[in-house]
Design a protein around this motif. Sequence first.
Motif, PDB file in Angstrom:
ATOM      1  N   SER A 112       0.829  -1.214   0.000  1.00 37.24           N
ATOM      2  CA  SER A 112       0.000   0.000   0.000  1.00 37.24           C
ATOM      3  C   SER A 112       0.856   1.253   0.000  1.00 37.24           C
ATOM      4  O   SER A 112       0.578   2.208  -0.731  1.00 37.24           O
ATOM      5  CB  SER A 112      -0.914   0.026   1.220  1.00 37.24           C
ATOM      6  OG  SER A 112      -1.816  -1.053   1.177  1.00 37.24           O
ATOM      7  N   GLU A 140       0.089   3.531  -8.457  1.00 41.63           N
ATOM      8  CA  GLU A 140      -0.452   2.319  -9.079  1.00 41.63           C
ATOM      9  C   GLU A 140      -1.379   1.626  -8.086  1.00 41.63           C
ATOM     10  O   GLU A 140      -1.347   1.902  -6.889  1.00 41.63           O
ATOM     11  CB  GLU A 140       0.680   1.354  -9.479  1.00 41.63           C
ATOM     12  CG  GLU A 140       1.607   1.864 -10.556  1.00 41.63           C
ATOM     13  CD  GLU A 140       0.978   1.882 -11.956  1.00 41.63           C
ATOM     14  OE1 GLU A 140      -0.136   1.358 -12.133  1.00 41.63           O
ATOM     15  OE2 GLU A 140       1.625   2.427 -12.858  1.00 41.63           O
ATOM     16  N   ALA A 141      -2.182   0.698  -8.588  1.00 37.56           N
ATOM     17  CA  ALA A 141      -3.093  -0.066  -7.732  1.00 37.56           C
ATOM     18  C   ALA A 141      -2.311  -0.977  -6.792  1.00 37.56           C
ATOM     19  O   ALA A 141      -1.285  -1.541  -7.176  1.00 37.56           O
ATOM     20  CB  ALA A 141      -4.038  -0.899  -8.589  1.00 37.56           C
ATOM     21  N   SER A 164      -3.069  -3.897  -5.773  1.00 42.07           N
ATOM     22  CA  SER A 164      -3.030  -5.280  -6.269  1.00 42.07           C
ATOM     23  C   SER A 164      -1.914  -5.463  -7.299  1.00 42.07           C
ATOM     24  O   SER A 164      -1.228  -6.491  -7.293  1.00 42.07           O
ATOM     25  CB  SER A 164      -4.378  -5.669  -6.873  1.00 42.07           C
ATOM     26  OG  SER A 164      -4.722  -4.779  -7.928  1.00 42.07           O
TER      27      SER A 164
END
Length: 195
Positions: free
Chosen positions: A39, A47-48, A50
């Motif tokens: 995170s 960016e995400a 995931s």
Amino acid sequence: MASKEKRRIADVGTLKALAHPLRMKLFRLLFVTEVATASQLAEQVNEAVSLVSYHLRKLAEHGLIEEAEPQSRDGRERWWQPASEGVSIQDEDFRGAPELAAARLAATRLFMEQRYDMYRDYLDRRADWGVEWHDVAYDSEAVLRLNPSELAALRQEVWALLTKYDAQGRAREAEGDTEGRENVAFHSYGFPFRV
């Protein structure tokens, strides 16, 4: 960190794992932060989470990073750290076949482009830094007359000097000397050329 030594990358799989633009950014960020969660890193690279988690797992599969001791009580968070003090990629490990040399060249070009991007970003944001940084940040070029063994010795001496200054800075920071302390990139290239 598991090891204070540099890890020598001598296989194409590990080289390709590192030579991905986002993975290299994440790898570099972990050296800056020392430990971080997906995170935290996702926020830094925009960016995400995931996607960042996926790429962190790929780096871990190749032993480039490893899980770190949790830095908070939230058991759901997975913390990461570099698995070594850095990496070393030697040309001699990638000479055996054209595809090996091509992989080494592609990785080296990516690393160089990212270094240039870092310096361009500094130049674009130079006004954000104080005069004290303007006075000491530099770029230079020296043209030397050396043979391969002399260049190898120069490289070792420069690396020893950089290692010394990094250790001193980190030790002072650990003692509480944080005033004005920033991450500093030092890029150096030594290569032959003819005119």
